[in-house]
Design a protein around this motif. Structure first.
Motif, PDB file in Angstrom:
ATOM      1  N   HIS A  89       0.849  -1.195   0.000  1.00 39.10           N
ATOM      2  CA  HIS A  89       0.000   0.000   0.000  1.00 39.10           C
ATOM      3  C   HIS A  89       0.885   1.247   0.000  1.00 39.10           C
ATOM      4  O   HIS A  89       1.770   1.385   0.854  1.00 39.10           O
ATOM      5  CB  HIS A  89      -0.901  -0.002   1.235  1.00 39.10           C
ATOM      6  N   TYR A 141       0.254   4.260   0.846  1.00 39.97           N
ATOM      7  CA  TYR A 141      -0.044   5.255   1.880  1.00 39.97           C
ATOM      8  C   TYR A 141       0.641   4.951   3.210  1.00 39.97           C
ATOM      9  O   TYR A 141       0.919   5.853   3.995  1.00 39.97           O
ATOM     10  CB  TYR A 141      -1.566   5.342   2.082  1.00 39.97           C
ATOM     11  N   TYR A 142       0.918   3.664   3.449  1.00 42.11           N
ATOM     12  CA  TYR A 142       1.489   3.245   4.734  1.00 42.11           C
ATOM     13  C   TYR A 142       2.955   2.869   4.564  1.00 42.11           C
ATOM     14  O   TYR A 142       3.361   2.386   3.510  1.00 42.11           O
ATOM     15  CB  TYR A 142       0.720   2.058   5.316  1.00 42.11           C
ATOM     16  N   GLN A 172       3.066  -1.922   7.521  1.00 38.56           N
ATOM     17  CA  GLN A 172       2.311  -2.985   6.864  1.00 38.56           C
ATOM     18  C   GLN A 172       2.758  -4.360   7.343  1.00 38.56           C
ATOM     19  O   GLN A 172       1.939  -5.267   7.516  1.00 38.56           O
ATOM     20  CB  GLN A 172       2.472  -2.852   5.347  1.00 38.56           C
TER      21      GLN A 172
END
Length: 348
Positions: free
Chosen positions: A111, A113-114, A119
């Motif tokens: 991802h 965004y993270y 994660q």
């Protein structure tokens, strides 16, 4: 109730697996009666062209297909537990803990965004709900270090776009290993990596398997990659298994014309350096309208009327554990391989 598994039983057992997708154009027969086993500490390589059913098989094992559009039959046993027909919630508990997957494209699998570390820590906390953030962070940093990422504590806070391609692949391996799964499925783990990084990733998988004795399924279109790390190989074409056996036997004495084609279309260190590569003629078949008989017969120089009418089953190829699905006799296969295939420099 979980059935007990005898120590000598394979950790992964797939029996007569069939996967169908309903589409507007018709039913896609993505996997059609595939069977294989993988023991702890061993690696099975699954090879074939795009559309042969390799990735569909791996996603079926992990229960990642859309249940509304997919029909799966047969048996999939992981650690003695049957997964086909198991409720999604129970499969989800096993996924990531007992079995995990290294996806083909880490940039799209991670991802954006993270941070990478967050994660990985989240994957750990899903299966360890009592673990706090500090414990999860420590575990993530430890596994990042274990897969060879430098300065893991610093890298924990960085995002996927800040990692190189090789480091993203290592991060994907770290996420798959964070819960010490017994079954690891690697889907084209070295795609788009240069040969140096590719070798490092393959060495890493071998080292981790030696440490954890995981059962590994390696999916690849590259027989060179499979020859380096796998113990056994399953060749797939048109959703079916066409050859299965140990890497040594399949690559040294391949028995199926499709396997000959795969070997002939890649460079060889043992052949004539000036010799042209020999591509497989034609295109892979449509999985909606598979050819009658042997699916490979439209591309096979040695196909006969029987090949066009009758689907060949896997049978003994003359050596214990080496199976082939081909109507050619053992004598014809030996003669063709010796006189026509080895001559172009593919013999390993």
């Amino acid at each position: 109730m979980v059935e007990h598994r005898m120590p000598q039983d394979p950790y992964l057992r797939v029996t007569d697996l069939r996967v169908r997708f309903d589409t507007e154009d018709g039913v896609v027969k993505a996997v059609d009666g595939v069977s294989f086993t993988v023991e702890r500490g061993r690696t099975l390589g699954i090879v074939g062209e795009s559309g042969s059913g390799k990735s569909v098989t791996s996603l079926a094992i992990l229960g990642l297909h859309n249940a509304r559009r997919t029909v799966i039959s047969g048996e999939i046993s992981v650690g003695g537990r049957q997964l086909v027909g198991l409720p999604d919630e129970e499969v989800r508990r096993l996924r990531g803990r007992d079995m995990a997957m290294i996806f083909q494209d880490p940039l799209s699998a991670l991802h954006p965004y993270y941070s990478v570390g967050k994660q990985i820590a989240e994957a750990y906390r899903v299966h360890h709900p009592r673990a706090g953030r500090r414990e999860a962070r420590s575990r993530a940093v430890d596994v990042l270090d274990r897969v060879g990422i430098p300065q893991p504590a610093k890298r924990f806070a960085q995002f996927p776009h800040e990692f190189s391609g090789g480091m993203r692949q290592r991060a994907m391996i770290a996420m798959a290993l964070v819960n010490d799964p017994d079954l690891l499925i690697a889907d084209e783990p070295t795609t788009a990596l240069d040969v140096t990084v590719q070798a490092q990733i393959l060495d890493l998988l071998a080292d981790l398997q030696a440490e954890f004795r995981s059962a590994i399924v390696l999916i690849s279109h590259d027989l060179g990659v499979v020859s380096q790390v796998a113990d056994d190989v399953l060749v797939m074409y048109g959703g079916r298994a066409v050859e299965h056996g140990s890497v040594a036997r399949v690559l040294r004495t391949p028995q199926h014309p499709y396997t000959w084609g795969l070997l002939s279309s890649v460079p060889s260190l043992h052949g004539d350096a000036d010799a042209d590569l020999v591509p497989i003629p034609g295109n892979p078949p449509s999985l909606i309208n598979l050819p009658s008989g042997c699916a490979f017969h439209p591309r096979c120089r040695w196909a006969d009327d029987r090949s066009r009418l009758e689907v060949p089953g896997l049978r003994d190829a003359g050596e214990s554990g080496h199976l082939v699905a081909c109507h050619l006799s053992a004598g014809d296969r030996e003669r063709i391989y010796r006189d026509e295939i080895v001559r172009v420099g593919v013999a390993r």
